[in-house]
Enzyme design. Structure first.
Site, short mmCIF file in Angstrom:
data_model
loop_
_atom_site.label_atom_id
_atom_site.label_comp_id
_atom_site.label_asym_id
_atom_site.label_seq_id
_atom_site.Cartn_x
_atom_site.Cartn_y
_atom_site.Cartn_z
N LYS A 93 0.88 -1.25 -0.10
CA LYS A 93 0.00 0.01 -0.11
C LYS A 93 1.04 1.24 -0.02
O LYS A 93 2.14 1.06 0.48
CB LYS A 93 -1.03 -0.09 1.30
CG LYS A 93 -1.95 0.79 1.00
CD LYS A 93 -3.16 -0.16 0.04
CE LYS A 93 -4.67 0.86 0.38
NZ LYS A 93 -5.76 0.00 -0.31
N GLY A 193 -20.01 6.95 5.32
CA GLY A 193 -19.05 7.17 3.87
C GLY A 193 -19.86 6.86 2.82
O GLY A 193 -19.81 5.81 2.66
N VAL A 194 -20.00 7.82 1.95
CA VAL A 194 -20.68 7.54 0.72
C VAL A 194 -20.17 8.04 -0.43
O VAL A 194 -20.34 8.56 -1.46
CB VAL A 194 -22.21 8.00 0.78
CG1 VAL A 194 -23.12 6.98 1.72
CG2 VAL A 194 -22.20 9.65 1.04
N GLY A 195 -18.70 7.60 -0.57
CA GLY A 195 -17.63 7.92 -1.53
C GLY A 195 -18.08 6.97 -2.72
O GLY A 195 -18.96 6.39 -2.80
N HIS A 196 -16.87 6.63 -3.34
CA HIS A 196 -16.94 5.86 -4.54
C HIS A 196 -17.70 4.57 -4.24
O HIS A 196 -18.78 4.16 -4.73
CB HIS A 196 -15.67 5.47 -4.96
CG HIS A 196 -14.90 6.83 -5.56
ND1 HIS A 196 -15.46 7.27 -6.67
CD2 HIS A 196 -13.89 7.42 -5.35
CE1 HIS A 196 -14.92 8.37 -7.06
NE2 HIS A 196 -13.72 8.45 -6.29
N VAL A 197 -17.08 3.69 -3.27
CA VAL A 197 -17.68 2.53 -2.70
C VAL A 197 -18.90 2.46 -1.85
O VAL A 197 -19.99 2.03 -2.40
CB VAL A 197 -16.72 1.58 -1.91
CG1 VAL A 197 -17.28 0.22 -1.48
CG2 VAL A 197 -15.37 1.57 -2.49
N GLY A 198 -19.06 3.52 -1.05
CA GLY A 198 -20.11 3.41 -0.19
C GLY A 198 -21.42 3.80 -1.23
O GLY A 198 -22.73 3.53 -0.73
#
Length: 367
Positions: A93, A193-198
């Site tokens: 990472k 968290g509602v970014g890309h994945v969320g």
């Protein structure tokens, strides 16, 4: 070989080398370039199964020590993620220290790509929080050791939908364990968290007619997701006090800790965030004591890695989704193993991953 005792021992983490030795990393590289302002850290945890693959995160860390701790925990998680998913990859990472909205530039990403190139294939990067498929294009200009490229240039594109699908599969498996049915219809689910994945996860949950509660640091994103899927917006801290069936952490890690566990009223924790348990040895058992079923993070969020790995093999979207769907069965297997051996679920998953690494280490040298 990665040994559980390396996780359990409380080592000196007051120094850089103390932090590195805590998780038994093979290599940690500090990258700095004055002209572009690049400050990055690349962590290569284990390469027994293959080259270390993991995304590059760009984040405004409070300190360099915090950034180092993040990259060490994240890269170790990638080792487990690849191993338990049956992939021939090691764990790595990277983090770039800075504000992705202000500090990122083509020159910075390309200079970072030169550092990745200098590792001669031991580390393959991809996108993560704060980076995009476009950033991977810039890195590709300097090195071939990059995945998660846009579909227009022959890559697999954004891995977020596949990550969300794997998380969804793990969540359904946890529901099967808790309720006897994997249906999420009518279940109250809080997504942190509602970014890309969320965001993609909320879409899947909405299709099952779940009752969804969301929070995020970006208000414009909350308005967008709430408007599209009818999710109820709640405060950042309020999320821990909701009376819900499932809590789904999909932002940064360590949200399951001494402060939050006592407040949670859910029966299941299943989310896409990495390193959700602040301390695995303390908070894994604490969830058992509270009767909460925990779906191991590095297992159920492995869809993105599976997708990127598929790209390296010759991308086939249908195959990537098919392999990601197996997370459902893997999750049930972990629940069974944990129960049989008297372990908390995270430790059971780690043990299974380590067993594969150990067995392969006997037949091949490190990458």
């Amino acid at each position: 070989m990665v040994e559980i005792k390396e996780v359990e021992l409380k080592k000196d983490t007051s120094s850089i080398f103390g932090q590195i030795s805590e998780y038994n990393h093979e290599k940690v590289v500090f990258c700095h370039d004055h002209d572009t302002g690049l400050k990055a850290i690349i962590g290569i945890h284990n390469t027994v199964l293959g080259p270390a693959l993991g995304g590059t995160r760009m984040w405004s860390y409070a300190s360099d020590a915090e950034a180092l701790n993040d990259v060490l925990r994240l890269s170790r998680g990638m080792t487990y993620k690849a191993a338990i998913s049956g992939l021939n990859l090691g764990g790595g990472k990277a983090v770039i220290i800075g504000d992705a909205k202000k500090d990122k530039s083509e020159a910075l990403m390309r200079r970072y790509g030169r550092f990745v190139k200098n590792l001669n294939g031991a580390y393959i990067t991809a996108e993560d929080v704060g980076t995009t498929t476009k950033d991977m294009e810039y890195i590709k200009m300097e090195t071939d050791h990059v995945a998660g490229l846009p579909e227009a240039v022959g890559g697999s594109g954004d891995p977020s939908p596949v990550t969300a699908y794997g998380t969804y599969m793990g969540m359904k498996a946890a529901a099967k364990k808790a309720y006897g049915s994997d249906s999420l219809e009518g279940k109250k689910i809080s997504v942190q968290g509602v970014g890309h994945v969320g965001g993609y996860l909320v879409e899947l949950l909405a299709k099952e007619n779940a009752q969804i509660f969301i929070t995020d640091i970006y208000e414009d994103r909350l308005r967008e997701i709430s408007g599209k899927y009818g999710a109820k917006v709640v405060g950042m801290d309020e999320i821990y006090d909701l009376d819900v069936d499932i809590y789904s952490p999909c932002a940064l890690g360590a949200t399951i800790n001494d402060n939050t566990i006592s407040r949670l009223k859910c029966q299941i924790i299943a989310g896409s965030a990495n390193n959700q348990l602040r301390d695995e040895d303390i908070h894994g058992p604490a969830l058992i004591e509270k009767g909460i079923i925990y779906a191991p993070d590095f297992l159920i969020n492995a869809g993105g890695l599976i997708n990127v790995y598929s790209e390296l093999q010759g991308y086939n979207r249908e195959s990537a989704y098919s392999q990601t769907e197996r997370i459902y069965g893997y999750t049930l297997d972990i629940f069974e193993l944990a129960e049989k051996e008297g372990l908390h679920n995270q430790l059971a998953a780690m043990k299974l991953a380590e067993k594969r690494i150990d067995s392969i280490s006997k037949i091949k040298a490190k990458y």
